[in-house]
Design an enzyme around this catalytic site. Structure first.
Site, PDB file in Angstrom:
ATOM      1  N   TYR A 103       0.821  -1.215   0.000  1.00 53.72           N
ATOM      2  CA  TYR A 103       0.000   0.000   0.000  1.00 53.72           C
ATOM      3  C   TYR A 103       0.859   1.271   0.000  1.00 53.72           C
ATOM      4  CZ  TYR A 103      -4.153  -2.828   0.932  1.00 53.72           C
ATOM      5  OH  TYR A 103      -5.181  -3.728   0.841  1.00 53.72           O
TER       6      TYR A 103
HETATM    7  C1  LIG Z   1      -0.413  -8.034  -1.729  1.00 57.98           C
HETATM    8  C2  LIG Z   1      -1.176  -8.558  -2.967  1.00 57.98           C
HETATM    9  C3  LIG Z   1      -2.611  -8.113  -2.866  1.00 57.98           C
HETATM   10  C4  LIG Z   1      -0.529  -7.967  -4.215  1.00 57.98           C
HETATM   11  O1  LIG Z   1      -1.276  -8.404  -5.342  1.00 57.98           O
HETATM   12  P1  LIG Z   1      -0.533  -8.681  -6.747  1.00 57.98           P
HETATM   13  O2  LIG Z   1      -1.589  -8.902  -7.772  1.00 57.98           O
HETATM   14  O3  LIG Z   1       0.468  -9.744  -6.568  1.00 57.98           O
HETATM   15  O4  LIG Z   1       0.219  -7.303  -6.961  1.00 57.98           O
HETATM   16  P2  LIG Z   1       0.430  -6.539  -8.343  1.00 57.98           P
HETATM   17  O5  LIG Z   1       0.955  -7.497  -9.348  1.00 57.98           O
HETATM   18  O6  LIG Z   1      -0.786  -5.775  -8.686  1.00 57.98           O
HETATM   19  O7  LIG Z   1       1.575  -5.539  -7.924  1.00 57.98           O
HETATM   20  C5  LIG Z   1       1.424  -4.138  -8.081  1.00 57.98           C
HETATM   21  C6  LIG Z   1       2.695  -3.517  -7.615  1.00 57.98           C
HETATM   22  O8  LIG Z   1       2.881  -3.847  -6.221  1.00 57.98           O
HETATM   23  C7  LIG Z   1       4.141  -4.471  -6.022  1.00 57.98           C
HETATM   24  N1  LIG Z   1       3.949  -5.450  -4.954  1.00 57.98           N
HETATM   25  C8  LIG Z   1       3.245  -6.585  -5.021  1.00 57.98           C
HETATM   26  N2  LIG Z   1       3.263  -7.207  -3.816  1.00 57.98           N
HETATM   27  C9  LIG Z   1       4.012  -6.423  -3.002  1.00 57.98           C
HETATM   28  C10 LIG Z   1       4.413  -6.520  -1.649  1.00 57.98           C
HETATM   29  N3  LIG Z   1       4.047  -7.550  -0.878  1.00 57.98           N
HETATM   30  N4  LIG Z   1       5.183  -5.528  -1.135  1.00 57.98           N
HETATM   31  C11 LIG Z   1       5.562  -4.475  -1.890  1.00 57.98           C
HETATM   32  N5  LIG Z   1       5.210  -4.335  -3.180  1.00 57.98           N
HETATM   33  C12 LIG Z   1       4.447  -5.292  -3.719  1.00 57.98           C
HETATM   34  C13 LIG Z   1       4.504  -5.087  -7.351  1.00 57.98           C
HETATM   35  O9  LIG Z   1       5.886  -5.221  -7.489  1.00 57.98           O
HETATM   36  C14 LIG Z   1       3.921  -4.076  -8.335  1.00 57.98           C
HETATM   37  O10 LIG Z   1       4.819  -2.984  -8.493  1.00 57.98           O
HETATM   38  P3  LIG Z   1       5.024  -2.329  -9.956  1.00 57.98           P
HETATM   39  O11 LIG Z   1       3.663  -1.795 -10.371  1.00 57.98           O
HETATM   40  O12 LIG Z   1       6.026  -1.260  -9.708  1.00 57.98           O
HETATM   41  O13 LIG Z   1       5.480  -3.455 -10.817  1.00 57.98           O
HETATM   42  C15 LIG Z   1      -1.079 -10.109  -3.090  1.00 57.98           C
HETATM   43  O14 LIG Z   1       0.264 -10.480  -3.060  1.00 57.98           O
HETATM   44  C16 LIG Z   1      -1.834 -10.856  -2.002  1.00 57.98           C
HETATM   45  O15 LIG Z   1      -3.016 -11.128  -2.142  1.00 57.98           O
HETATM   46  N6  LIG Z   1      -1.130 -11.229  -0.912  1.00 57.98           N
HETATM   47  C17 LIG Z   1      -1.752 -11.965   0.171  1.00 57.98           C
HETATM   48  C18 LIG Z   1      -2.800 -11.134   0.888  1.00 57.98           C
HETATM   49  C19 LIG Z   1      -2.338  -9.744   1.281  1.00 57.98           C
HETATM   50  O16 LIG Z   1      -1.218  -9.536   1.728  1.00 57.98           O
HETATM   51  N7  LIG Z   1      -3.237  -8.742   1.136  1.00 57.98           N
HETATM   52  C20 LIG Z   1      -2.901  -7.351   1.390  1.00 57.98           C
HETATM   53  C21 LIG Z   1      -3.913  -6.563   2.073  1.00 57.98           C
HETATM   54  S1  LIG Z   1      -4.696  -7.261   3.501  1.00 57.98           S
END
Ligand SMILES: CC(C)(COP(=O)(O)OP(=O)(O)OC[C@H]1O[C@@H](n2cnc3c(N)ncnc32)[C@H](O)[C@@H]1OP(=O)(O)O)[C@@H](O)C(=O)NCCC(=O)NCCS
Length: 173
Positions: A152
């Site tokens: 975030y």
């Molecule tokens: C966190 C989560 C929602 C990210 O979803 P995702 O579809 O893998 O992420 P995206 O591919 O849209 O990534 C978007 C950007 O965020 C970055 N990003 C993804 N996960 C990240 C993390 N854990 N920490 C930091 N950056 C992250 C990516 O590198 C990407 O950056 P870019 O646009 O510069 O390339 C997913 O990993 C997830 O569901 N994790 C488990 C549940 C969770 O942690 N939820 C979070 C809120 S409660």
């Protein structure tokens, strides 16, 4: 009134984002964090029914029942003392209206394809649309762990004075 559906193209795959419905198979969703998997399986439908949260589901058009991601949206009051002092001192001495993205998750096999970002942008767009009619000062997110916090933070969310809660004022968008 029907809730609008969004169609998006992360990395050229079509993604549909719509409110949770009976067509969505909630039992198979796995994102790697069991509380987020359990929520969609056991709690989400009840929360929608009781109007506690809206739940939005991402699917691919070829598999409309398979959930590739979801987020929840609800309303929230933020106590002024939870905002950074530099902001709080410019606001009236009342709780501040906000929208809460309480949960956001992408299924493990679909992660790192831009779907998390699309869900977040969709939630912010829906909040902006509602804020035309009901004042909303900020979007607040609950980050489940440090990884989620850094996810975030890269979109400009900064910490509130409470555990793992971050916010983004709508006027900054
Ligand atoms: C966190 C989560 C929602 C990210 O979803 P995702 O579809 O893998 O992420 P995206 O591919 O849209 O990534 C978007 C950007 O965020 C970055 N990003 C993804 N996960 C990240 C993390 N854990 N920490 C930091 N950056 C992250 C990516 O590198 C990407 O950056 P870019 O646009 O510069 O390339 C997913 O990993 C997830 O569901 N994790 C488990 C549940 C969770 O942690 N939820 C979070 C809120 S409660």
């Amino acid at each position: 009134m029907p809730i609008p559906t969004t169609t998006l193209q992360p990395n050229k795959n079509n993604i549909v984002i719509e409110s949770l419905g009976t067509q969505h198979n909630r039992t198979r969703f796995k994102c790697g964090i069991s509380s987020l998997d359990d929520y969609i399986k056991k709690q989400a439908k009840q929360d929608v029914k009781r109007r506690i949260s809206q739940v939005f589901i991402a699917t691919e058009p070829a598999s409309p029942g398979v959930i590739v991601g979801y987020y929840t949206l609800s309303s929230l009051s933020v106590e002024l003392n939870n905002l950074p002092e530099a902001l709080a001192c410019k606001l009236p001495r009342h709780p501040i209206p906000a929208a809460l993205i309480g949960r956001l998750a992408v299924s493990a096999h679909a992660q790192k394809n831009g779907i998390g970002k699309m869900l977040l942008v969709d939630a912010i767009k829906r909040t902006l649309a509602v804020s035309e009619e009901i004042a909303i000062y900020a979007v607040v997110v609950d980050a489940i762990n440090e990884d989620a916090q850094s996810f975030y933070a890269q979109f400009g969310f900064t910490p509130l004075n409470t555990d793992r809660r971050l916010f983004l004022p709508l006027k900054s968008l």
